[in-house]
Design a protein around this motif. Structure first.
Motif, short mmCIF file in Angstrom:
data_model
loop_
_atom_site.label_atom_id
_atom_site.label_comp_id
_atom_site.label_asym_id
_atom_site.label_seq_id
_atom_site.Cartn_x
_atom_site.Cartn_y
_atom_site.Cartn_z
N PRO A 65 60.13 7.40 -48.97
CA PRO A 65 59.21 6.88 -47.94
C PRO A 65 57.77 6.87 -48.43
O PRO A 65 57.37 7.72 -49.23
CB PRO A 65 59.40 7.87 -46.78
CG PRO A 65 59.90 9.12 -47.43
CD PRO A 65 60.75 8.68 -48.58
N THR A 66 57.02 5.90 -47.94
CA THR A 66 55.61 5.82 -48.29
C THR A 66 54.84 6.96 -47.63
O THR A 66 55.00 7.20 -46.43
CB THR A 66 55.02 4.48 -47.80
OG1 THR A 66 55.79 3.42 -48.35
CG2 THR A 66 53.56 4.34 -48.21
N PRO A 67 54.05 7.70 -48.38
CA PRO A 67 53.32 8.82 -47.76
C PRO A 67 52.34 8.32 -46.71
O PRO A 67 51.79 7.21 -46.83
CB PRO A 67 52.58 9.45 -48.95
CG PRO A 67 52.50 8.36 -49.98
CD PRO A 67 53.75 7.55 -49.81
#
Length: 311
Positions: A65-67
């Protein structure tokens, strides 16, 4: 079935069963359809095997997942000057309103945010025809230690309204004139609960620890509003008894008691209660949430901004 059904050979089946099977298998239309269905079934099996987590064909891996974006740095944003001017005009205009409460609240607002520019308006309000306004003006003059208010405060010490007398004694005490301060012990036993409550208010704001001796018996007052004001005064004087009463009132069944307690917790400025105040931002009653938002603002937090806008 309970358990598996017994296997049947061809000889044990009825002629109709095999006749139906033969009809489907050799039908000129259904045969090509079935021939196309079986390859699709094989593909589905392969795909399902890939989704099962095995190493078979069709397995996929999910990307990390994108931070989340970083939390913005808190910055002080100056208030728009035109907005400030409009707010100032609103307060000043309210000083001449026909509404008594508006005039009284305008005096309190000047004390809090316009004391340097508009202190003369506070002194003028000391002679207002309405006791509520004179009370607010005397309290404001004392809080700000307006020396120019001393002559009017001495006159108000004999005002027809006992609440104004209390405010005048508070104002004079703040100016260093203590000769009438002992009268507050007498007014703590007045038959009027408003007088008793304002006596507690003055004693708490004066800030003299010796006032605890007067306030302690007032904790048993028959009027709940007086008891809350006494709790406010005691906590201002660093008495834990007052704090416990206020915290208990924040979960009272009565919204007005919750509001009074939250207002006291915010005004005293002790940051140890910030979490208690924060929890009331989501109160069922919007009035309670608004008081909590104001209290959070007094602690320097903008968490209640959304509540204020919604309210």
């Amino acid at each position: 079935f309970v358990g598996k059904p017994p296997l049947r050979n061809r000889d044990s089946l009825s002629p109709g069963y095999w006749e139906s099977f033969s009809t489907i298998h050799h039908h000129p239309f259904l045969r090509p359809v079935l021939a196309g269905v079986f390859p699709l079934l094989i593909v589905c099996v392969v795909l399902l095997a890939g989704c099962s987590g095995s190493d078979d064909l069709g397995r996929k891996t999910m990307d990390a997942p994108t931070p989340p974006p970083p939390v913005p740095v808190v910055q002080n944003v100056p208030i728009d000057e035109l907005l400030r001017q409009n707010a100032t005009k609103e307060i000043v205009d309210d000083l001449s309103s026909d509404n008594i409460e508006l005039r009284a609240h305008a005096v309190e607002a000047i004390q809090r945010v316009l004391a340097k520019e508009k202190s003369d308006d506070i002194i003028e309000a000391l002679t207002d025809p309405q006791p509520m306004v004179r009370f607010s003006a005397a309290m404001a003059a004392g809080t700000l230690k307006l020396e120019a208010a001393r002559p009017d405060l001495l006159k108000l010490a004999d005002d027809p309204d006992p609440n104004v007398q209390i405010a005048a004694r508070y104002g004079l005490h703040r100016l260093g004139d203590y000769h009438l301060s002992k009268d507050l012990e007498k007014t703590s036993h007045d038959t009027d609960p408003q007088v008793r409550g304002n006596t507690a208010l003055a004693l708490g704001l004066i800030g003299d620890p010796s006032a605890i001796n007067v306030l302690k018996p007032m904790q048993e007052d028959a009027n709940p509003a007086v008891r809350l004001q006494v709790a406010d005064a005691l906590w201002r004087l660093h008495s834990n008894d007052g704090l416990q009463t206020l915290l208990g009132a924040t979960v009272s069944l009565y919204p007005d008691e919750q509001m009074a307690a939250l207002a006291s917790l915010g005004s005293a400025g002790d940051r140890q209660v910030m979490r208690n105040v924060r929890g009331k931002l989501t109160a069922d009653y919007i009035e309670v949430a608004l008081v909590a938002a104001r209290a959070r603002g007094q602690f320097g937090s903008d968490e209640g901004y959304g509540v204020a806008i919604k309210g």
